[in-house]
Motif scaffolding. Structure first.
Motif, PDB file in Angstrom:
ATOM      1  N   ILE A   1     -22.892 -61.691 -62.133  1.00 16.50           N
ATOM      2  CA  ILE A   1     -21.661 -61.217 -62.003  1.00 16.50           C
ATOM      3  C   ILE A   1     -21.778 -60.072 -60.987  1.00 16.50           C
ATOM      4  O   ILE A   1     -20.804 -59.886 -59.917  1.00 16.50           O
ATOM      5  CB  ILE A   1     -20.778 -60.985 -63.198  1.00 16.50           C
ATOM      6  N   ILE A   2     -22.439 -59.115 -61.093  1.00 14.66           N
ATOM      7  CA  ILE A   2     -22.684 -57.895 -60.226  1.00 14.66           C
ATOM      8  C   ILE A   2     -23.061 -58.429 -58.567  1.00 14.66           C
ATOM      9  O   ILE A   2     -22.555 -57.979 -57.486  1.00 14.66           O
ATOM     10  CB  ILE A   2     -23.730 -57.017 -60.790  1.00 14.66           C
ATOM     11  N   THR A   3     -23.985 -59.446 -58.664  1.00 13.80           N
ATOM     12  CA  THR A   3     -24.250 -59.899 -57.421  1.00 13.80           C
ATOM     13  C   THR A   3     -23.157 -60.680 -56.608  1.00 13.80           C
ATOM     14  O   THR A   3     -22.646 -60.375 -55.343  1.00 13.80           O
ATOM     15  CB  THR A   3     -25.314 -61.016 -57.508  1.00 13.80           C
ATOM     16  N   VAL A   4     -22.315 -61.621 -57.441  1.00 17.34           N
ATOM     17  CA  VAL A   4     -21.238 -62.138 -56.619  1.00 17.34           C
ATOM     18  C   VAL A   4     -19.928 -61.201 -56.450  1.00 17.34           C
ATOM     19  O   VAL A   4     -18.948 -61.437 -55.750  1.00 17.34           O
ATOM     20  CB  VAL A   4     -20.551 -63.472 -57.304  1.00 17.34           C
ATOM     21  N   THR A   5     -19.830 -59.884 -57.117  1.00 11.36           N
ATOM     22  CA  THR A   5     -18.888 -59.314 -57.074  1.00 11.36           C
ATOM     23  C   THR A   5     -18.855 -58.656 -55.660  1.00 11.36           C
ATOM     24  O   THR A   5     -17.750 -58.282 -54.865  1.00 11.36           O
ATOM     25  CB  THR A   5     -19.074 -57.979 -58.034  1.00 11.36           C
ATOM     26  N   PHE A   6     -19.985 -58.736 -55.080  1.00  8.91           N
ATOM     27  CA  PHE A   6     -20.136 -58.177 -53.531  1.00  8.91           C
ATOM     28  C   PHE A   6     -19.508 -59.002 -52.612  1.00  8.91           C
ATOM     29  O   PHE A   6     -19.277 -58.799 -51.565  1.00  8.91           O
ATOM     30  CB  PHE A   6     -21.422 -57.687 -53.340  1.00  8.91           C
ATOM     31  N   ALA A   7     -19.461 -60.313 -53.268  1.00  6.00           N
ATOM     32  CA  ALA A   7     -18.770 -61.370 -52.185  1.00  6.00           C
ATOM     33  C   ALA A   7     -17.102 -61.304 -52.167  1.00  6.00           C
ATOM     34  O   ALA A   7     -16.672 -62.152 -51.538  1.00  6.00           O
ATOM     35  CB  ALA A   7     -19.295 -62.648 -52.699  1.00  6.00           C
ATOM     36  N   GLY A   8     -16.799 -60.386 -53.063  1.00  4.12           N
ATOM     37  CA  GLY A   8     -15.331 -60.078 -52.933  1.00  4.12           C
ATOM     38  C   GLY A   8     -14.468 -60.781 -53.980  1.00  4.12           C
ATOM     39  O   GLY A   8     -13.501 -61.233 -53.701  1.00  4.12           O
TER      40      GLY A   8
ATOM     41  N   VAL B   1     -12.902 -60.036 -64.515  1.00  5.01           N
ATOM     42  CA  VAL B   1     -12.476 -59.960 -65.871  1.00  5.01           C
ATOM     43  C   VAL B   1     -12.597 -60.937 -66.564  1.00  5.01           C
ATOM     44  O   VAL B   1     -13.103 -61.528 -67.535  1.00  5.01           O
ATOM     45  CB  VAL B   1     -10.831 -59.428 -65.983  1.00  5.01           C
ATOM     46  N   HIS B   2     -12.126 -62.598 -65.764  1.00  7.67           N
ATOM     47  CA  HIS B   2     -12.538 -63.660 -66.425  1.00  7.67           C
ATOM     48  C   HIS B   2     -14.054 -64.104 -66.604  1.00  7.67           C
ATOM     49  O   HIS B   2     -14.558 -64.415 -67.460  1.00  7.67           O
ATOM     50  CB  HIS B   2     -11.687 -64.607 -65.372  1.00  7.67           C
ATOM     51  N   ALA B   3     -14.464 -63.701 -65.552  1.00  6.27           N
ATOM     52  CA  ALA B   3     -16.053 -63.874 -65.757  1.00  6.27           C
ATOM     53  C   ALA B   3     -16.767 -63.050 -66.703  1.00  6.27           C
ATOM     54  O   ALA B   3     -17.782 -63.802 -67.438  1.00  6.27           O
ATOM     55  CB  ALA B   3     -16.821 -63.635 -64.152  1.00  6.27           C
ATOM     56  N   LEU B   4     -16.273 -61.889 -66.921  1.00  2.08           N
ATOM     57  CA  LEU B   4     -16.930 -61.287 -67.875  1.00  2.08           C
ATOM     58  C   LEU B   4     -16.389 -61.783 -69.417  1.00  2.08           C
ATOM     59  O   LEU B   4     -17.623 -61.668 -70.386  1.00  2.08           O
ATOM     60  CB  LEU B   4     -16.347 -59.834 -68.001  1.00  2.08           C
ATOM     61  N   VAL B   5     -15.225 -62.184 -69.575  1.00  4.83           N
ATOM     62  CA  VAL B   5     -14.892 -62.856 -70.613  1.00  4.83           C
ATOM     63  C   VAL B   5     -15.785 -64.386 -71.024  1.00  4.83           C
ATOM     64  O   VAL B   5     -16.299 -64.273 -72.110  1.00  4.83           O
ATOM     65  CB  VAL B   5     -13.339 -63.131 -70.846  1.00  4.83           C
ATOM     66  N   CYS B   6     -15.751 -65.009 -69.951  1.00  2.71           N
ATOM     67  CA  CYS B   6     -16.598 -65.961 -69.925  1.00  2.71           C
ATOM     68  C   CYS B   6     -18.089 -65.896 -70.524  1.00  2.71           C
ATOM     69  O   CYS B   6     -18.748 -66.532 -71.411  1.00  2.71           O
ATOM     70  CB  CYS B   6     -16.715 -66.883 -68.637  1.00  2.71           C
ATOM     71  N   LEU B   7     -18.700 -64.771 -69.918  1.00  3.13           N
ATOM     72  CA  LEU B   7     -20.049 -64.318 -70.237  1.00  3.13           C
ATOM     73  C   LEU B   7     -20.121 -63.939 -71.713  1.00  3.13           C
ATOM     74  O   LEU B   7     -21.205 -64.445 -72.324  1.00  3.13           O
ATOM     75  CB  LEU B   7     -20.476 -63.316 -69.239  1.00  3.13           C
ATOM     76  N   LEU B   8     -19.458 -63.033 -72.094  1.00  5.49           N
ATOM     77  CA  LEU B   8     -19.439 -62.568 -73.669  1.00  5.49           C
ATOM     78  C   LEU B   8     -19.223 -63.760 -74.432  1.00  5.49           C
ATOM     79  O   LEU B   8     -19.924 -63.987 -75.522  1.00  5.49           O
ATOM     80  CB  LEU B   8     -18.411 -61.652 -73.823  1.00  5.49           C
ATOM     81  N   VAL B   9     -18.319 -64.845 -74.385  1.00  2.00           N
ATOM     82  CA  VAL B   9     -18.110 -65.777 -75.127  1.00  2.00           C
ATOM     83  C   VAL B   9     -19.513 -66.689 -75.008  1.00  2.00           C
ATOM     84  O   VAL B   9     -19.789 -67.515 -76.099  1.00  2.00           O
ATOM     85  CB  VAL B   9     -16.897 -66.759 -74.728  1.00  2.00           C
ATOM     86  N   CYS B  10     -19.944 -67.167 -73.785  1.00  2.00           N
ATOM     87  CA  CYS B  10     -21.076 -67.846 -73.624  1.00  2.00           C
ATOM     88  C   CYS B  10     -22.398 -67.194 -74.515  1.00  2.00           C
ATOM     89  O   CYS B  10     -23.038 -67.944 -75.132  1.00  2.00           O
ATOM     90  CB  CYS B  10     -21.303 -68.063 -72.346  1.00  2.00           C
ATOM     91  N   ALA B  11     -22.454 -65.912 -74.474  1.00  3.93           N
ATOM     92  CA  ALA B  11     -23.516 -65.346 -75.261  1.00  3.93           C
ATOM     93  C   ALA B  11     -23.491 -65.714 -76.838  1.00  3.93           C
ATOM     94  O   ALA B  11     -24.256 -65.865 -77.438  1.00  3.93           O
ATOM     95  CB  ALA B  11     -23.294 -63.997 -74.869  1.00  3.93           C
TER      96      ALA B  11
END
Length: 142
Positions: free
Chosen positions: A102-109, A116-126
């Motif tokens: 997520i940090i890496t692709v954040t630099f892609a804009g 926020v959606h990616a972070l929620v997805c990450l936490l649920v996947c974990a």
């Protein structure tokens, strides 16, 4: 099936079910406003997912406890603690790799909405990895 195994399966189903509803609602939102919409539009589905997951988790916990009332009051033994620790270690690995991605692709804009959606997805996947790890470990007879 032991109480803690039933509980792990119930919580896994809860995480998957709540996340499916969240994704369905977010997909409808994205269809209307796009991926660059306001981040506040994610708040209602996020709250809804939390409420739904809590209700389902309570129902699953009650059902598991009613099926094995004596086991539900027993403290976790060494095996239970080891299974939980291993499952949490796997989930931590998912979070670590996911945050790096997520940090890496954040630099892609990424927009705030996407972030926020990616972070929620990450936490649920974990959490799904953790509950699945526990359920499978109990099923295999660790």
């Amino acid at each position: 099936m032991a109480f803690r195994e039933k509980l792990a399966w119930a919580l896994l189903a809860t995480a998957i079910g709540g996340f499916a509803v969240y994704c369905y609602v977010v997909d409808a939102i994205v269809g209307e406003i796009g991926w660059r919409g306001p981040v506040w539009s994610l708040v209602p589905p996020l709250i809804g997912m939390c409420v739904l997951a809590t209700i389902l988790a309570i129902i699953g916990s009650i059902a598991a406890a009613l099926s094995a009332p004596k086991e539900s009051y027993a403290p976790a033994d060494e095996r239970d603690r080891t299974i939980a620790a291993r499952a949490s270690t796997r989930a931590y690995g998912v979070i670590t790799i996911g945050l790096g991605a997520i940090i890496t692709v954040t630099f892609a804009g990424l927009s705030q909405f996407q972030l926020v959606h990616a972070l929620v997805c990450l936490l649920v996947c974990a959490e799904i990895v953790r509950y699945a790890g526990e359920a499978i470990a109990y099923r295999r007879g660790f």
